[in-house]
Design a protein around this motif. Structure first.
Motif, PDB file in Angstrom:
ATOM      1  N   UNK A 177       0.805  -1.217   0.000  1.00  0.00           N
ATOM      2  CA  UNK A 177       0.000   0.000   0.000  1.00  0.00           C
ATOM      3  C   UNK A 177       0.845   1.277   0.000  1.00  0.00           C
ATOM      4  N   UNK A 178       2.096   1.175  -0.361  1.00  0.00           N
ATOM      5  CA  UNK A 178       2.990   2.334  -0.306  1.00  0.00           C
ATOM      6  C   UNK A 178       2.473   3.513  -1.125  1.00  0.00           C
ATOM      7  N   UNK A 179       1.759   3.270  -2.201  1.00  0.00           N
ATOM      8  CA  UNK A 179       1.285   4.342  -3.070  1.00  0.00           C
ATOM      9  C   UNK A 179       0.133   5.142  -2.513  1.00  0.00           C
ATOM     10  N   UNK A 180      -0.443   4.734  -1.407  1.00  0.00           N
ATOM     11  CA  UNK A 180      -1.618   5.431  -0.887  1.00  0.00           C
ATOM     12  C   UNK A 180      -1.308   6.385   0.253  1.00  0.00           C
ATOM     13  N   UNK A 181      -0.087   6.496   0.628  1.00  0.00           N
ATOM     14  CA  UNK A 181       0.273   7.398   1.724  1.00  0.00           C
ATOM     15  C   UNK A 181      -0.129   8.831   1.368  1.00  0.00           C
ATOM     16  N   UNK A 182      -0.694   9.518   2.328  1.00  0.00           N
ATOM     17  CA  UNK A 182      -1.058  10.913   2.121  1.00  0.00           C
ATOM     18  C   UNK A 182      -2.493  11.124   1.678  1.00  0.00           C
ATOM     19  N   UNK A 183      -3.273  10.084   1.522  1.00  0.00           N
ATOM     20  CA  UNK A 183      -4.667  10.217   1.087  1.00  0.00           C
ATOM     21  C   UNK A 183      -5.621   9.626   2.112  1.00  0.00           C
ATOM     22  N   UNK A 184      -5.274   9.748   3.362  1.00  0.00           N
ATOM     23  CA  UNK A 184      -6.012   9.063   4.423  1.00  0.00           C
ATOM     24  C   UNK A 184      -7.482   9.482   4.492  1.00  0.00           C
ATOM     25  N   UNK A 185      -7.767  10.752   4.385  1.00  0.00           N
ATOM     26  CA  UNK A 185      -9.153  11.218   4.537  1.00  0.00           C
ATOM     27  C   UNK A 185     -10.041  10.674   3.429  1.00  0.00           C
ATOM     28  N   UNK A 186      -9.611  10.806   2.184  1.00  0.00           N
ATOM     29  CA  UNK A 186     -10.397  10.316   1.049  1.00  0.00           C
ATOM     30  C   UNK A 186     -10.565   8.800   1.103  1.00  0.00           C
TER      31      UNK A 186
END
Length: 162
Positions: free
Chosen positions: A86-95
């Motif tokens: 899941x490394x590519x999803x860092x920084x999109x926690x809210x969405x």
């Protein structure tokens, strides 16, 4: 070769396999089929055994996965692999939290996707699209996504055991 994995006690082999697929029955079946002459044989056997799992088994496997974008708990091999995948999803926690909630309300289980190599935007787009699926279609998609994850993790297990 897979001498190290093939030589494990049955319980230890099952434990290693549970990091690939959290189905005790699946892990026992794949472990019992040892020894595997090659890594490819292990992967094929694991995927074939996965293909025989029913929806109840798959729900158990789903329950062991962290939500997309959520840090997996613990320090197990499975949680380490989940973080890498899941490394590519860092920084999109809210969405991601919003789409996870909507998906779980719609289907009754967490949103799962083969995240390795995908960006947060690609995952969000896929999740939003999958919210339009009917239950049967989504179960088919989930099975396919889980299958890809299991195959990747079996390959990693074989590499680590080689």
């Amino acid at each position: 070769m897979l001498d190290r994995f093939n030589g494990l006690a049955p319980e230890a082999a099952e434990e290693a396999l549970l990091a690939c697929c959290a189905s005790p029955g699946w892990a026992a079946r794949v472990a019992a089929a040892r020894p595997y002459p090659t890594s490819a044989d292990l992967v094929v056997a694991g995927v074939c055994a996965f293909d025989e799992l029913g929806w109840t088994d798959l729900q158990q496997v789903l329950a062991a996965h962290p939500r997309i974008g959520q840090k997996p708990a613990g320090v197990s091999t499975e949680s380490a692999w989940s973080r890498r995948e899941q490394a590519g999803v860092r920084g999109s926690a809210r969405e991601l939290a919003e789409v996870n909630e909507a998906y779980e309300r719609r289907f009754g289980h967490l949103f799962l996707i083969f995240a390795s190599g995908r960006s947060a935007e690609e995952i969000l787009e896929a999740a939003r699209g999958r919210l339009r699926n009917d239950d049967e279609t989504e179960r088919t998609v989930v099975r396919g996504e889980l299958r890809k994850i299991v195959e990747l993790r079996l390959e990693r297990l074989a590499e680590a055991a080689a």
